[in-house]
Design a protein around this motif. Sequence first.
Motif, mmCIF file in Angstrom:
data_model
loop_
_atom_site.group_PDB
_atom_site.id
_atom_site.type_symbol
_atom_site.label_atom_id
_atom_site.label_comp_id
_atom_site.label_asym_id
_atom_site.label_seq_id
_atom_site.Cartn_x
_atom_site.Cartn_y
_atom_site.Cartn_z
ATOM 1 N N ALA A 1 0.676 -1.233 0.239
ATOM 2 C CA ALA A 1 -0.075 -0.007 -0.073
ATOM 3 C C ALA A 1 0.929 1.258 0.112
ATOM 4 O O ALA A 1 0.535 2.278 -0.681
ATOM 5 N N GLU A 2 2.089 1.310 0.659
ATOM 6 C CA GLU A 2 2.773 2.422 0.703
ATOM 7 C C GLU A 2 3.555 3.080 -0.660
ATOM 8 O O GLU A 2 3.934 3.983 -0.818
ATOM 9 N N ARG A 3 3.333 2.066 -1.797
ATOM 10 C CA ARG A 3 3.704 2.406 -2.939
ATOM 11 C C ARG A 3 2.874 3.215 -3.720
ATOM 12 O O ARG A 3 3.155 3.613 -5.027
ATOM 13 N N VAL A 4 1.737 3.165 -3.301
ATOM 14 C CA VAL A 4 0.517 4.004 -4.050
ATOM 15 C C VAL A 4 0.565 5.520 -3.850
ATOM 16 O O VAL A 4 0.447 5.856 -2.761
ATOM 17 N N VAL A 5 0.814 6.305 -4.955
ATOM 18 C CA VAL A 5 0.659 7.683 -4.794
ATOM 19 C C VAL A 5 -0.592 8.170 -5.503
ATOM 20 O O VAL A 5 -0.725 8.016 -6.571
ATOM 21 N N PHE A 6 -1.696 8.392 -4.650
ATOM 22 C CA PHE A 6 -2.787 8.956 -5.614
ATOM 23 C C PHE A 6 -2.612 10.367 -6.339
ATOM 24 O O PHE A 6 -1.991 11.236 -5.778
ATOM 25 N N THR A 7 -2.902 10.607 -7.312
ATOM 26 C CA THR A 7 -2.814 11.729 -7.959
ATOM 27 C C THR A 7 -4.174 12.020 -8.771
ATOM 28 O O THR A 7 -5.348 11.496 -8.506
ATOM 29 N N SER A 8 -4.390 13.263 -9.628
ATOM 30 C CA SER A 8 -5.223 13.715 -10.021
ATOM 31 C C SER A 8 -5.816 13.237 -11.442
ATOM 32 O O SER A 8 -6.446 13.469 -12.281
ATOM 33 N N GLY A 9 -4.962 12.064 -11.645
ATOM 34 C CA GLY A 9 -5.073 11.343 -13.113
ATOM 35 C C GLY A 9 -3.833 10.867 -13.648
ATOM 36 O O GLY A 9 -2.640 10.930 -12.983
ATOM 37 N N GLY A 10 -3.964 10.355 -14.902
ATOM 38 C CA GLY A 10 -2.771 9.927 -15.883
ATOM 39 C C GLY A 10 -1.721 11.268 -16.101
ATOM 40 O O GLY A 10 -0.287 10.798 -15.950
ATOM 41 N N THR A 11 -2.185 12.393 -16.440
ATOM 42 C CA THR A 11 -1.357 13.394 -16.798
ATOM 43 C C THR A 11 -0.485 13.768 -15.607
ATOM 44 O O THR A 11 0.699 13.830 -15.569
ATOM 45 N N GLU A 12 -1.154 13.889 -14.244
ATOM 46 C CA GLU A 12 -0.357 14.098 -13.134
ATOM 47 C C GLU A 12 0.579 13.072 -12.494
ATOM 48 O O GLU A 12 1.908 13.524 -12.258
ATOM 49 N N ALA A 13 0.287 11.919 -13.026
ATOM 50 C CA ALA A 13 1.219 10.694 -12.457
ATOM 51 C C ALA A 13 2.509 10.868 -13.279
ATOM 52 O O ALA A 13 3.691 10.706 -12.816
ATOM 53 N N ASN A 14 2.221 10.949 -14.611
ATOM 54 C CA ASN A 14 3.499 11.022 -15.542
ATOM 55 C C ASN A 14 4.273 12.242 -15.299
ATOM 56 O O ASN A 14 5.432 12.138 -15.476
ATOM 57 N N ASN A 15 3.597 13.389 -15.176
ATOM 58 C CA ASN A 15 4.338 14.585 -14.939
ATOM 59 C C ASN A 15 5.157 14.141 -13.495
ATOM 60 O O ASN A 15 6.658 14.565 -13.305
ATOM 61 N N LEU A 16 4.571 13.812 -12.549
ATOM 62 C CA LEU A 16 5.419 13.402 -11.117
ATOM 63 C C LEU A 16 6.592 12.481 -11.557
ATOM 64 O O LEU A 16 7.698 12.691 -10.995
ATOM 65 N N ALA A 17 6.367 11.537 -12.065
ATOM 66 C CA ALA A 17 7.451 10.475 -12.436
ATOM 67 C C ALA A 17 8.581 11.003 -13.222
ATOM 68 O O ALA A 17 9.695 10.909 -12.724
ATOM 69 N N LEU A 18 8.120 11.700 -14.196
ATOM 70 C CA LEU A 18 9.470 12.410 -15.194
ATOM 71 C C LEU A 18 9.960 13.466 -14.377
ATOM 72 O O LEU A 18 11.246 13.511 -14.364
ATOM 73 N N ARG A 19 9.181 14.429 -13.827
ATOM 74 C CA ARG A 19 9.861 15.456 -13.288
ATOM 75 C C ARG A 19 10.490 15.215 -11.899
ATOM 76 O O ARG A 19 11.709 15.603 -11.573
ATOM 77 N N GLY A 20 9.848 14.401 -11.212
ATOM 78 C CA GLY A 20 10.389 13.872 -9.900
ATOM 79 C C GLY A 20 11.665 13.149 -9.889
ATOM 80 O O GLY A 20 12.385 13.355 -9.116
ATOM 81 N N VAL A 21 11.592 12.093 -10.812
ATOM 82 C CA VAL A 21 12.823 11.441 -11.056
ATOM 83 C C VAL A 21 14.055 12.100 -11.607
ATOM 84 O O VAL A 21 15.258 12.087 -10.907
ATOM 85 N N MET A 22 13.912 13.025 -12.490
ATOM 86 C CA MET A 22 15.018 13.531 -13.203
ATOM 87 C C MET A 22 15.291 14.758 -12.296
ATOM 88 O O MET A 22 16.772 15.089 -12.424
ATOM 89 N N ALA A 23 14.550 15.340 -11.247
ATOM 90 C CA ALA A 23 15.024 16.204 -10.201
ATOM 91 C C ALA A 23 16.330 15.775 -9.699
ATOM 92 O O ALA A 23 16.979 16.397 -8.890
ATOM 93 N N LYS A 24 16.125 14.232 -9.375
ATOM 94 C CA LYS A 24 17.133 13.853 -8.403
ATOM 95 C C LYS A 24 18.175 13.055 -9.126
ATOM 96 O O LYS A 24 19.039 12.526 -8.623
ATOM 97 N N ALA A 25 18.411 13.441 -10.736
ATOM 98 C CA ALA A 25 19.355 12.651 -11.357
ATOM 99 C C ALA A 25 19.855 13.868 -11.916
ATOM 100 O O ALA A 25 19.985 13.768 -13.545
ATOM 101 N N PRO A 26 20.513 15.044 -11.673
ATOM 102 C CA PRO A 26 21.249 15.939 -12.492
ATOM 103 C C PRO A 26 22.265 15.265 -13.486
ATOM 104 O O PRO A 26 23.129 14.425 -12.950
ATOM 105 N N GLY A 27 22.262 16.027 -14.648
ATOM 106 C CA GLY A 27 23.144 15.727 -15.663
ATOM 107 C C GLY A 27 23.022 14.572 -16.378
ATOM 108 O O GLY A 27 23.543 14.120 -17.203
ATOM 109 N N GLN A 28 21.972 13.961 -16.016
ATOM 110 C CA GLN A 28 21.554 12.470 -16.563
ATOM 111 C C GLN A 28 20.478 12.571 -17.737
ATOM 112 O O GLN A 28 19.934 13.531 -17.685
ATOM 113 N N THR A 29 20.288 11.317 -18.170
ATOM 114 C CA THR A 29 19.414 11.618 -19.615
ATOM 115 C C THR A 29 18.134 10.838 -19.350
ATOM 116 O O THR A 29 17.938 9.773 -18.825
ATOM 117 N N LEU A 30 17.065 11.485 -19.789
ATOM 118 C CA LEU A 30 15.532 10.879 -19.813
ATOM 119 C C LEU A 30 15.497 10.343 -21.262
ATOM 120 O O LEU A 30 15.740 11.045 -22.316
#
Length: 366
Positions: free
Chosen positions: A62-91
């Motif tokens: 259950a801890e792995r679930v992050v509720f969002t306002s839908g697919g768009t927000e979840a995709n934004n969170l995934a890409l922006r959230g991960v890349m913010a922690k990976a400076p200089g790396q490629t997406l």
Amino acid sequence: MMRRVYLDYAATTPLRLQAKEAMLAALEHFGNPSSVHQYGQAARGLLDGARRQLADLLAVRAERVVFTSGGTEANNLALRGVMAKAPGQTLLVSALEHDCVRQTAAALAQSGVRVEEIPATAAGVIDLAWLTERLQRGDVALVSLMHANNETGVLQPVAEAAALAHAKGALLHTDAVQTVGHCVVEPDALGADLLTFTAHKFGGPKGAGALILKPEVAMLATQTGGAQERNRRGGTENLASVAGLAAALAAALEHLTRETEAALALAAYLERNLPAGVALVAPNSPKVPHVRQLRTPGRKGEDMVLKLDMAGVATSQGSACSSGRVQASHVLQAMGFDLTAAAEGLRLSWGWNSQPTDLAAALAAL
Ligand SMILES: Cc1ncc(COP(=O)(O)O)c(C=O)c1O
């Protein structure tokens, strides 16, 4: 009176009764799940119950679930959230992604993140050889590859891409918006470190979705505020929508065998009875049961959608978000169709409440 037929389930679906009932029941609880008092506790109980139910259905904790306002927000969170922690790396983002991934990647590129596109083949799947070669060169933090394409229905080799990414220390995110609730989807079986889905594609409410992520994924919250969702998404939870999301997925999976058989029968019926001059896109690629893209060479998809609507049949040119704008599909272009051909797509999609007579009406109108 003209019978109206809805064949645009890939855009959105009618609400399932189970979801509606769960939402109405949740609306009785007006408490804030973060409040300490009894009102808050009742709301918290409901929220935790929905989270557990959803997690069980996807075979995750259950801890792995992050509720969002839908697919768009979840995709934004995934890409922006991960890349913010990976400076200089490629997406790496596939050329077939929905605009909410493509535009997010484009915005990240504008702000200095290195972004590269994974090309696709004529079969409508990503080029795994290209991905293998690119990962060899290193520096990739995240690969974003959708589970099934929303325009063609073609399934993508997510598990293979995840294995390749992991071998090179990269994470894999999959936008499973068109598969969750339509197929058995388990993030761990797919090897997905992050997985997006949204309720309104399988009979749940609009504005409710989730990002499922592995505990070890380093991710920065993009919506900051309160400590909700374990500090990964601030804001008072949308309790009724979350209840509707969990109930819709439970219903979809309870009826999965029957609904899948029915959807496959509709697909087979459509494919067998295509009128002359209408072609199926990616005919030989494995696809989800409920989405098929057609092409009518010499006729714009847009015009077909309008004419079919006048005949009482609701379809779409491709992604709902790009409808209303005259444009060639980026998905068809990535598959090698030229600009004219890429504007000739017509998507038919069906779901839990569709009938064989719906497809018969569409074929007659076509
Ligand atoms: C593949 C895909 N991803 C994401 C989305 C966006 O989801 P939502 O409408 O919940 O923001 C859609 C919806 O059209 C989609 O088809």
